[in-house]
Design an enzyme around this catalytic site. Sequence first.
Site, PDB file in Angstrom:
ATOM      1  N   GLN A 115      38.358  48.378 -43.048  1.00  0.00           N
ATOM      2  CA  GLN A 115      39.616  47.628 -42.980  1.00  0.00           C
ATOM      3  C   GLN A 115      40.783  48.589 -42.717  1.00  0.00           C
ATOM      4  O   GLN A 115      40.953  49.589 -43.409  1.00  0.00           O
ATOM      5  CB  GLN A 115      39.839  46.862 -44.302  1.00  0.00           C
ATOM      6  CG  GLN A 115      41.078  46.000 -44.317  1.00  0.00           C
ATOM      7  CD  GLN A 115      41.038  44.862 -43.291  1.00  0.00           C
ATOM      8  OE1 GLN A 115      40.037  44.181 -43.135  1.00  0.00           O
ATOM      9  NE2 GLN A 115      42.147  44.669 -42.568  1.00  0.00           N
ATOM     10  N   LYS A 137      37.499  37.299 -45.143  1.00  0.00           N
ATOM     11  CA  LYS A 137      36.347  37.620 -44.290  1.00  0.00           C
ATOM     12  C   LYS A 137      35.049  37.465 -45.081  1.00  0.00           C
ATOM     13  O   LYS A 137      34.073  36.898 -44.590  1.00  0.00           O
ATOM     14  CB  LYS A 137      36.470  39.060 -43.761  1.00  0.00           C
ATOM     15  CG  LYS A 137      37.568  39.229 -42.713  1.00  0.00           C
ATOM     16  CD  LYS A 137      37.863  40.701 -42.423  1.00  0.00           C
ATOM     17  CE  LYS A 137      38.976  40.828 -41.389  1.00  0.00           C
ATOM     18  NZ  LYS A 137      39.397  42.228 -41.167  1.00  0.00           N
ATOM     19  N   ASP A 170      33.728  45.813 -35.501  1.00  0.00           N
ATOM     20  CA  ASP A 170      35.056  45.604 -34.917  1.00  0.00           C
ATOM     21  C   ASP A 170      35.143  46.073 -33.464  1.00  0.00           C
ATOM     22  O   ASP A 170      36.173  45.873 -32.816  1.00  0.00           O
ATOM     23  CB  ASP A 170      36.111  46.343 -35.747  1.00  0.00           C
ATOM     24  CG  ASP A 170      36.643  45.481 -36.889  1.00  0.00           C
ATOM     25  OD1 ASP A 170      36.863  44.276 -36.657  1.00  0.00           O
ATOM     26  OD2 ASP A 170      36.833  46.004 -37.998  1.00  0.00           O
TER      27      ASP A 170
END
Length: 301
Positions: free
Chosen positions: A98, A54, A121
């Site tokens: 994460q 990422k 997210d």
Amino acid sequence: MPAKIIDGKELARRTREQLAVTVAELTETFGSAPGLAAILVGDDAASETYVRTKRRQATECGIRSTAHRLAGDTTEADLLEVVRGLNADDAVDAILVQLPLPRHIAIRRVLDSVLPYKDVDGFHSRNAGLLAVGQAETVPCTPRGCLALLRDTHGDDEAGRLGKLAGQHAVVVGRSSIVGRPMAALLTAENCTVTLAHSRTRNLPEVCQQADVLVAAVGRPEMVRGEWVRPGATVIDVGINRVERDGVSRLVGDVAFDEASEIAGAITPVPGGVGPMTVAYLLHNTVELYRRRRAGESGSG
Ligand code: NDP
């Protein structure tokens, strides 16, 4: 006729290419590049790889990226303190926590501690709620990437064999808050007729056989067999499962690809299908959050 293979790697590459142009323009206009901050707790090898990928792709698109690595025994209070710091940091537009987090940390409390307008997210309860009521702002990256694959596949099919998405029966297998549920909400917004299946669904093979669009997000290697797939259906395989075959470690999806690709109209491979799109839409969301903050839409200044 064997299925068309949906090339997620290629669509992700094109998406990133367009994003890089947008980022360059926005950076020129506002005088600073979008900032993405990733938080990684513990030393899970897969998470390490995801965060590295990422960050690398973010940098390639012109996004500034920082990583905050915390030990596996970090307390929830200390993690929340790190999030607070990033919430307050004006140079940070997008915050990524994460997953998975260590078991002693309450995931929901952490996800809801990220400011909704920095929630890259789309996992904050506010963003999940907005998506559920059809007012989406930030959408989780994996289902958003799946939708882009579906739009690309159905919109561009020259023969019209697969048809537009509206009116199609979509079956989503798996109801997690990061993939299945938001996927079902997105497909509903796309005017599909949606069935959301899970571990308590009866006659799952028969339910899947009714799908024009079948999305598998289960986490069980090759659970969806070829005979579950309706001839000509579009199959999106979200699953990433590491298995040992003949002493060799390899990745497989939640769909038995060799069988399903003989029956489906179009299908994503694993790897090279949904995975690259997840990262592309993380970058897309970063740019959107940056743009909204700069435009003052979020009210955050
Ligand atoms: P979760 O474990 O959170 O959810 C799995 C879902 O599958 C649950 O809703 C569960 O049902 C359902 N399920 C489990 N077993 C069965 C069964 N036998 N029949 C029907 N449904 C079942 O997984 P995630 O949603 O987080 O991830 C799903 C898969 O997608 C994993 O392989 C993961 O690695 C992959 N993934 C891939 C990403 C990518 O970028 N490609 C990103 C995120 C995930 P119930 O709710 O009833 O328990």
